[in-house]
Design an enzyme around this catalytic site. Structure first.
Site, mmCIF file in Angstrom:
data_model
loop_
_atom_site.group_PDB
_atom_site.id
_atom_site.type_symbol
_atom_site.label_atom_id
_atom_site.label_comp_id
_atom_site.label_asym_id
_atom_site.label_seq_id
_atom_site.Cartn_x
_atom_site.Cartn_y
_atom_site.Cartn_z
ATOM 1 C CE LYS A 110 -2.133 3.174 1.926
ATOM 2 N NZ LYS A 110 -2.457 4.086 1.075
ATOM 3 C CD GLU A 143 12.804 1.215 10.235
ATOM 4 O OE1 GLU A 143 13.355 2.260 10.803
ATOM 5 O OE2 GLU A 143 13.555 0.352 9.773
ATOM 6 C CB CYS A 178 13.120 9.060 8.312
ATOM 7 S SG CYS A 178 14.658 8.077 7.394
HETATM 8 P P1 NAP Z 1 1.907 9.338 6.462
HETATM 9 O O1 NAP Z 1 1.164 10.348 6.333
HETATM 10 O O2 NAP Z 1 2.409 8.993 7.282
HETATM 11 O O3 NAP Z 1 1.930 8.401 4.719
HETATM 12 C C1 NAP Z 1 3.139 7.108 5.030
HETATM 13 C C2 NAP Z 1 2.353 5.784 4.868
HETATM 14 O O4 NAP Z 1 0.906 5.365 5.377
HETATM 15 C C3 NAP Z 1 1.508 6.612 2.915
HETATM 16 O O5 NAP Z 1 1.186 4.859 2.163
HETATM 17 C C4 NAP Z 1 -0.252 6.098 3.629
HETATM 18 O O6 NAP Z 1 -1.066 6.367 2.959
HETATM 19 C C5 NAP Z 1 0.122 5.811 4.535
HETATM 20 N N1 NAP Z 1 -0.991 6.497 6.204
HETATM 21 C C6 NAP Z 1 -1.595 6.856 6.212
HETATM 22 N N2 NAP Z 1 -1.794 7.824 7.527
HETATM 23 C C7 NAP Z 1 -2.397 6.097 7.535
HETATM 24 C C8 NAP Z 1 -3.409 5.219 8.862
HETATM 25 N N3 NAP Z 1 -3.735 5.959 10.011
HETATM 26 N N4 NAP Z 1 -2.989 4.059 8.802
HETATM 27 C C9 NAP Z 1 -2.763 2.945 8.123
HETATM 28 N N5 NAP Z 1 -1.825 4.213 6.850
HETATM 29 C C10 NAP Z 1 -1.762 5.533 6.960
HETATM 30 O O7 NAP Z 1 3.730 10.302 6.266
HETATM 31 P P2 NAP Z 1 3.994 11.066 4.833
HETATM 32 O O8 NAP Z 1 4.161 11.933 6.330
HETATM 33 O O9 NAP Z 1 4.275 11.114 3.752
HETATM 34 O O10 NAP Z 1 5.764 9.977 5.049
HETATM 35 C C11 NAP Z 1 7.137 11.116 6.087
HETATM 36 C C12 NAP Z 1 7.127 10.670 7.242
HETATM 37 O O11 NAP Z 1 7.367 9.023 6.972
HETATM 38 C C13 NAP Z 1 7.945 11.883 8.087
HETATM 39 O O12 NAP Z 1 7.789 11.203 9.182
HETATM 40 C C14 NAP Z 1 9.493 10.544 8.112
HETATM 41 O O13 NAP Z 1 10.652 11.154 8.642
HETATM 42 C C15 NAP Z 1 8.816 9.516 7.848
HETATM 43 N N6 NAP Z 1 9.817 8.761 7.144
HETATM 44 C C16 NAP Z 1 10.855 7.479 8.426
HETATM 45 C C17 NAP Z 1 11.646 6.786 7.034
HETATM 46 C C18 NAP Z 1 12.507 5.492 8.195
HETATM 47 O O14 NAP Z 1 13.127 5.004 7.508
HETATM 48 N N7 NAP Z 1 12.172 5.773 9.396
HETATM 49 C C19 NAP Z 1 11.400 6.941 5.978
HETATM 50 C C20 NAP Z 1 11.110 7.992 5.131
HETATM 51 C C21 NAP Z 1 10.344 8.706 6.285
HETATM 52 P P3 NAP Z 1 -1.750 7.971 1.885
HETATM 53 O O15 NAP Z 1 -0.421 8.526 1.374
HETATM 54 O O16 NAP Z 1 -2.696 7.469 1.354
HETATM 55 O O17 NAP Z 1 -2.367 8.351 3.414
#
Ligand code: NAP
Length: 454
Positions: free
Chosen positions: A154, A228, A262
């Site tokens: 997903k 992550e 991240c």
């Molecule tokens: P996000 O909104 O959490 O989205 C990431 C994924 O999760 C997307 O596929 C999103 O789908 C899905 N998602 C969102 N809300 C969800 C829920 N309640 N239940 C299940 N799935 C859900 O994250 P983002 O803002 O796009 O990404 C940035 C974040 O990712 C930052 O905090 C960054 O630091 C972190 N990150 C961490 C790493 C690591 O390796 N630690 C690497 C890269 C990024 P939709 O797009 O359909 O909403």
């Protein structure tokens, strides 16, 4: 948010996609479960051939994959092409090493024979973010398919064509149908999927709320997760460091992926003896970066991936300024179409400012001055995050303390925090748990079976 390709450079909606229906999802779940029964008995040698073929396709068509990533999320094309190459590297790493990393482990006991055997568990759901739209997926799928698991992706709703391209690559590489499939669905469908018996575990890379929501749904079903999540990595510079190399690396570490990584360095913690010099070097380097169309080879900084990311980042910056921070450079969105934010440095941030506890997901550096190493370590550890940390010193005693005392999943001394298939990757505290890459990543979604024979 709907599932769509919206060009972040222009704001133009290029393609929209209907989410899968319940029936479509059922078909894919059944297909994965069916494929597992045959795939789990394929040899490691065969899986390795397929994975190397995937690596070849990634390399041969790197320009095409790069352009797709840049189109959907705005990273500079040269970085997107490098991302496709890094995916190939991870595929080759696991293709070459999985046999050795998954071999039975003999353990002498009172049995005539006792050992540990590693076995696949079935279908694993991967919920992935847009920021590294290929790399995040390949670092999950390369170990998964070598173990013998099925992958269901997903992906983030703003990178649907990347998600579909990855499925195409895996099929072209020769993997049987059902081994890896993309589910074009919204985030609201994820919790429900965790209740399906055919999904055995899940991994999520993304924000804290998304991770908490997935882990709660998985917890109800006693299913394992790897998370992550976000980070606010410290970048500590001490007086013995080479100031020029540290400032150049600091710039690269903050600006990677238009600041949306991240493990980007986000808090720059500098000893006061060298703070003025470091600030000056950083400003010069930030101001020299070329902002523009990410498809152009000379561009260093493209647009942020979506208008809401731009808006949230700017709100954080304005709140930080309101709290008393000094704007060294940048500080407000660029007046042009697309989601462009300039390289920004904020300094003299009060200790009680909310910014100290937040992740800035864009090209914004927070600059701090500290009197000594104790203060540097205390400040570095003062957030709820614990992903990576970079620290700069040539003094062995300082290095040893930094390695020992920094609260992070990775510490890089005199270098930029980066992921490498040979080394484990992941965080502690609210940056998540579990590891990807290396042997630790390979062993996350696996049945570690104890075998005892009298
Ligand atoms: P996000 O909104 O959490 O989205 C990431 C994924 O999760 C997307 O596929 C999103 O789908 C899905 N998602 C969102 N809300 C969800 C829920 N309640 N239940 C299940 N799935 C859900 O994250 P983002 O803002 O796009 O990404 C940035 C974040 O990712 C930052 O905090 C960054 O630091 C972190 N990150 C961490 C790493 C690591 O390796 N630690 C690497 C890269 C990024 P939709 O797009 O359909 O909403």
């Amino acid at each position: 948010m709907g599932i769509a390709t919206i060009n972040p450079t222009t704001g133009e909606t290029l393609k929209t996609f209907e989410p899968l229906t319940d029936r479509d999802i059922e078909t894919k779940l059944a297909k994965a479960a069916h494929a597992f029964q045959a795939y789990r008995h394929t040899s490691l040698a065969q899986r390795s051939i397929w994975l190397k073929q995937a690596a070849q396709i990634l390399e041969d068509d790197r320009q095409k994959w790069g352009e797709l990533m840049t189109l959907e999320m705005g990273k500079p094309l040269k970085a997107a092409i490098a991302e496709a190459e890094k995916c190939a590297l991870a595929c080759r790493y696991y293709a070459d090493h999985a046999a050795e990393l998954l071999a039975d482990m003999s353990v002498p006991t009172d049995a005539s024979q006792s050992f540990v055997r590693y076995q696949p568990i079935g279908t694993v759901l991967a919920v992935m973010p847009w920021n590294f739209p290929f790399w995040q997926v390949f670092r999950f799928i390369a170990p998964a398919v070598m173990v013998g698991n099925m992958g269901l992706l997903k992906h983030a709703s703003n990178v649907p064509q990347c998600a579909m391209a990855i499925e195409e690559i895996m099929l072209r590489a020769g993997f049987p149908e059902g081994v890896f499939q993309t589910l074009l669905i919204g985030a609201d469908r994820v919790a429900g999927l965790m209740a399906d018996d055919r999904i055995k575990a899940a991994t999520l890379t993304g924000s804290e709320p998304a991770g908490a929501s997935l882990a709660a749904a998985a917890g109800k079903q006693i299913k394992k997760t790897v998370l992550e999540l976000g980070g606010s990595d410290p970048f500590i510079v001490l007086p013995s460091a080479d100031g020029e190399v540290a400032a150049a690396t600091a710039t690269a570490a903050r600006m990677l992926n238009n600041g949306q990584s991240c493990i980007a360095a986000k808090r720059f913690i500098v000893h006061e003896a060298i703070a003025d010099d470091f600030e000056q070097r950083l400003v010069t380097k930030f101001q020299a970066l070329k902002i523009g169309d990410p498809m152009q080879p000379e561009t260093d900084i493209g647009p942020l991936a979506t208008p809401s990311i731009l808006q949230e980042l700017d709100q954080q910056v304005q709140a930080c300024i309101q709290s008393g921070a000094r704007v060294v450079t940048g500080g407000k969105p660029l007046d042009r179409p697309g989601n462009f934010y300039p390289p920004t440095i904020l300094a003299d941030i009060p200790a009680d400012a909310a910014a100290n506890q937040e992740e800035f997901f864009g090209p914004v550096a927070l600059l701090f001055r500290v009197p000594d190493l104790d203060a540097a370590i205390a400040l570095a550890n003062s957030t709820s995050f614990g992903l990576g940390a970079s620290a700069w010193t040539t003094i062995a005693a300082e290095r040893d303390r930094l390695i020992e005392e920094l609260e992070a999943g990775a510490v890089f001394i005199n270098g930029l925090v980066k992921s490498d298939p040979r080394l484990p990757f992941g965080g502690i505290k609210r940056s998540g748990y579990g590891r990807e890459l290396s042997i630790q990543g390979l062993h996350e979604f696996i049945n570690i079976k104890t075998v005892w024979v009298k």
